[in-house]
Structure formats: structure tokens, C-alpha cells
Scaffold this motif. Sequence first.
Motif, PDB file in Angstrom:
ATOM      1  N   LEU A  24       0.801  -1.219   0.000  1.00  0.00           N
ATOM      2  CA  LEU A  24       0.000   0.000   0.000  1.00  0.00           C
ATOM      3  C   LEU A  24       0.832   1.266   0.000  1.00  0.00           C
ATOM      4  N   GLY A  25       2.118   1.170   0.376  1.00  0.00           N
ATOM      5  CA  GLY A  25       2.990   2.328   0.257  1.00  0.00           C
ATOM      6  C   GLY A  25       2.943   3.277   1.427  1.00  0.00           C
ATOM      7  N   GLY A  45       1.035  -1.526  -5.219  1.00  0.00           N
ATOM      8  CA  GLY A  45       2.436  -1.811  -4.938  1.00  0.00           C
ATOM      9  C   GLY A  45       3.241  -0.538  -4.801  1.00  0.00           C
ATOM     10  N   THR A  46       4.431  -0.690  -4.248  1.00  0.00           N
ATOM     11  CA  THR A  46       5.329   0.444  -4.078  1.00  0.00           C
ATOM     12  C   THR A  46       6.689   0.123  -4.668  1.00  0.00           C
ATOM     13  N   ALA A  94      -0.415   2.927  -7.098  1.00  0.00           N
ATOM     14  CA  ALA A  94       1.034   2.862  -7.292  1.00  0.00           C
ATOM     15  C   ALA A  94       1.722   3.909  -6.431  1.00  0.00           C
ATOM     16  N   ASN A  95       2.668   3.465  -5.606  1.00  0.00           N
ATOM     17  CA  ASN A  95       3.470   4.372  -4.787  1.00  0.00           C
ATOM     18  C   ASN A  95       4.907   4.345  -5.288  1.00  0.00           C
ATOM     19  N   ALA A  96       5.508   5.531  -5.431  1.00  0.00           N
ATOM     20  CA  ALA A  96       6.905   5.650  -5.854  1.00  0.00           C
ATOM     21  C   ALA A  96       7.211   4.741  -7.036  1.00  0.00           C
ATOM     22  N   GLY A 141       8.336  15.836   1.469  1.00  0.00           N
ATOM     23  CA  GLY A 141       9.301  15.347   2.441  1.00  0.00           C
ATOM     24  C   GLY A 141       9.506  13.858   2.452  1.00  0.00           C
ATOM     25  N   MET A 142       8.602  13.090   1.852  1.00  0.00           N
ATOM     26  CA  MET A 142       8.715  11.632   1.919  1.00  0.00           C
ATOM     27  C   MET A 142       9.811  11.129   0.995  1.00  0.00           C
ATOM     28  N   GLY A 143      10.563  10.131   1.488  1.00  0.00           N
ATOM     29  CA  GLY A 143      11.609   9.522   0.696  1.00  0.00           C
ATOM     30  C   GLY A 143      11.060   8.438  -0.218  1.00  0.00           C
ATOM     31  N   HIS A 144      11.846   7.391  -0.415  1.00  0.00           N
ATOM     32  CA  HIS A 144      11.427   6.325  -1.321  1.00  0.00           C
ATOM     33  C   HIS A 144      10.410   5.422  -0.636  1.00  0.00           C
ATOM     34  N   SER A 145       9.172   5.525  -1.052  1.00  0.00           N
ATOM     35  CA  SER A 145       8.051   4.697  -0.599  1.00  0.00           C
ATOM     36  C   SER A 145       7.473   5.108   0.747  1.00  0.00           C
TER      37      SER A 145
END
Length: 578
Positions: free
Chosen positions: A134-135, A206-207, A230-232, A493-497
Motif C-alpha cells: 500500500l505504500g 504496490g510500491t 502505485a506508490n513511488a 518530504g517523503m523519501g522512497h516509498s
Amino acid sequence: MQMTFKFSIVTVLSCTILSACTLLKAGDSSIQLKPAASTLLNQCDQLSKFNYPHTAITSARMVASGGLTNAGQPVSEHCLVSGQMNRRISSIDGETYAIGFEMRLPIDWRGRFLYQANGGTDGFIVTADGGASLGSGGVLRNGLQLGFAVISSDAGHNASQNPLFGRDPQARLDYGYQAIGSLTPMAKALIKAAYGKEPDRSYIAGTSNGGRQALVAASRYPEHYDGILANAPGIYMPRASVANLSHVKRWDSVASTRVVNGLPDYESSLPMAERQLIASAILERCDALDGMVDGLVQDTEACRSAFNLNRDIPTCKANRDGTCLSAEQKNVINAVYAPVKLPNGEQFYPGFPYDPGIAHPGWGEWKFRNSVRTARNPVSVGFIFSTPPSSDLTLAKDTSRAALFALNFNFEIEMPKIFATDNVYKESGMSFMSPPNATQLDRLRQRGGKIIVVHGTADPIFSIDDTAAWYRGLDVHHGGQANRFARFFPIPGMGHSRGGPATDQFDALSALVDWVEYGKAPDQIFATVRGTGNPGGLNPDIPSNWPSHRSRPLCPYPLVARYQSGDKELAASYACVR
């Protein structure tokens, strides 16, 4: 003209908890799909005899309530089915391959199917609870708890075959997209055997690589899925990996420590203290652009012109001490943040926006350590994405060899290999890894399907600029009305995923269900921090002065969350506007 959307008590109460949404505008010609209907599980143990072509069920058993937990809560009793599809022996490397999977089927089923697309180079059958896909950081209710029947797979190879499975042409295709194509109809048939009917509504989420797989499903298998989350997403993952490797020589040129434990220490090129210096300067210039000084840069576009690395960071006159950057460092950082271009000047991969999330540890993980210590980028490019794959098998076994591959990476020689084919590898890395015609999703739109994409503005490996470019292309192809079936939510501010100084806990899956089945388009998604006491777990990247109850609206691109009035820590005080 300013576009404004705000929370209201009526809106929040009319939608699924944690999503903010409104009815589709009058005149929207999209097909409205009917809501899924609940039913009860008919059988479990007997599913061990489930018969489907090229499929072997290895076990089917009940899992008691509390056998799984999430966010401190027990997951209800459910049926766990494990098996394999398309077992074979490779004529290339002699390895035995199969698409391993598990499915978890709740007793009280809501009529929905969720394909849990996994990240990285896969090879693991992770718990099919719909959480990892879900990411959101520390998801409070996973897909299984929401009543979905969930499948998870290893995408056609096991962990011991990573990354050398890339030498097998079919394993490449399974990883890229064909595992989804094989598993989806089988999973729906198994669901029918378990419940007496196929799913009313089907979703894929998915992420990272899983986000890429979700968009691949939107493009290749639109008839199988109603909702895409879809996340990242690494939409063009081979390009991103090659772009990352193209910067290793630059980082090496300004590394202050050459070797740690026998491997290059590229993180000394820009250690945490210097990244915090940059983050502070970005906040100084860009934090207030959204109307509130709160440690978040909501207006990423305005920040592009407001912040200038050369001007806003002191240049060292002597040794680096964490209060300045050398002129050489500034040249390298600016080059890394800029688009990667081909020798003819054509853009190969977009650049990255400056964001205070540069100071979270995951940024260094992807920019530095995954090119050396974990060797993720070298082996992915060398064995999985390139044609032919590398003949140097030591790259997969010796991190020092992989580090040398990264340091000596020749962009002009290696880059064309991700587009190449031959008599053995008849699809290029870019072909089997990318959604074909990614901006032309007419079939999904025409049958009423919906897409939600979320992406952190501080993602250091898959550029949010790449995702924004994809969405703009989608909008152009669909006549400026892509938002009728697809919405893209940047997460400041969020990084990878997940992670980074961000409000990274949210429920995009319920927002997607509301849209697909009830026509309630998400004009905002409610998001919170994961501070002290959060049942989904603490985000260690949250600054100490952020309150644990902070919330914000995630806004659909290109809108920005701007402060209006009220408590600055609450989402209701912000509106999504231009």
C-alpha cells in the motif's frame, strides 16, 4: 482563478475513514462500476485439490484470528493457500524456476481481490496481507483487514536466484510483467472455488517496483483490474538505475574517506551533517511558500526558483566542517539533481527537486550504499536490464567487484544495453520492465477503471519529476481530463516509498475503492505523521519538534496544500489550491 477544496464534516462522514472525496462532476462520461458484494468463505482445506493449468497447490489451511497482527490488532481468521505456477527448468542456466505464491482469503469476504505487487528485485513471497503493497508507512488497516482476498508472489524466481535470474529470458519476463498475467486469472478462479463467485472488483497495489508493476497492469491487463494504486513507481526503472550509476564517479571525486571496510565510502561525499545543512537552507527559502512555517515544503514548484544551492549554502574557504560545501561538492550536487542527458543533449532521465527530505537516512541509502555496499544498482543493470547480461558472475557474489563496476560505469557503453535485444533476449530491459504506452490508458478508462499514484518529493532513486511528466503526458493524451480517472498525489518530504520528514501514513486503498465503486473522486487524501505512540510504528525521520498528531491533506497534482486558518497542525486548516 484559484481552485480550492476543503474538508467538510459532510464530506468526511460520507466517505471511507481516512479518505477525503467528492462526487464526480456532472457530465463525466466515465462508466460507474457497481460496488462489490460481501459473501462468506465456503471452503479452505479442500482448496488443496484446486485444479488449474500449470498450477500446483502445496497447502491450504486455516489461520486462526491473531495468527497475524497489524498495528497491534489481530487479523481475523482466514484461509492460507500456497502454491506454484509454471514450474520449469531453464535451458540457459539449468535452474528450476516457478512463480511461487500465497493467497489469504478472509472468512467474511467483501467481494474484492487485491494483487500485492512486491518491491525490489522480488524473489520473496511476502505475507499476503495487502500491507506491504500500500505504500503508506505503518498502515493501520491492511488489505486483509479490509476484507480483500490477497495474493503475493515471488514474480517467478526465488531469493537464491537473485539477481542471476536475469540470465534466463523467461524469468526476466515473469519479473517484468508475465507473472501478473499468469497469476491474475488463476487467483480469480481460486477465489471462485473458495467463495462460489469470482471477485466483483479487482485491485492491484504496490510500491517501488511494485508501483511499476501496478502501472504495468494498468497498461497490459486493464481488463483484469478496476483499481490501480502505485506508490513511488519506477515507471522506467532501468533508466533510473543507469542514471544513478552514472553519478558514482562524481560522488567519488569529492569523497573525503576513500575506503571503509574495504569498500568505497561515497557517503563521505555528502554526509548527514552536510545534508542537514542543505535541508535547513531549503526550509529557510521554501518553507513559508505555502503560508505556514512547519518544516514541510508543500510548494515544490515555487521552491525550484526560490532555492539556489550555490547562493544559499556557504562555500568552504578551508576544510569542510559541516557548515559549508566545497565548490567541487556544489558542482557535483547540482549535476546529480539535474537531468541526465544523452550525448546529443536529449534527456535520458529527469532530475530531482531539492527537498528537505535530503537529510533522512534513506536518501543516502539509495544515492550511495545501493551502488556499493548492497550492489543493488550494479547487479540490476548488469544482469536483469542489460542485453546481453553481464558474463562476470562475480558481480553477484563479490560486493567489491560490484563497487568497481559502479565506479567504472561507462554511460555511453552501458546505457544502450537496456534498449538492446538479441536472439536469446527478444525483449529489451526497457520493454519488459516498462508499461507500454504508459500515457495511453484508454482501455482502463473506458471500462471505468481508476488510478491513484502517490510519490514522495524526496525520493532519491525514482524521480518525482518522472512521475509528474508521466501524469502530464497522460493528461494530454486524455484531452486534459486525466483527473476523471487518474490522480497523482505528491507527498512532501517523503523519501522512497515511506519515511522522511513527512506525513506518510494514509489510506489510499480505501480512497481508491470509494472512487471505483462509489464515484467519489479523491480531492484530498488525509495523511498523518507516525510520531510517538503511533500504532503503526514510529517514523524515526520525524523532527523532534513535530507533534505526534500532525495531519495534512495530500493534494492532487498540481494543487498545493496551503494554510488557510486554524490549528496549523491539523489537515482541516489547509486547502488544496493552485
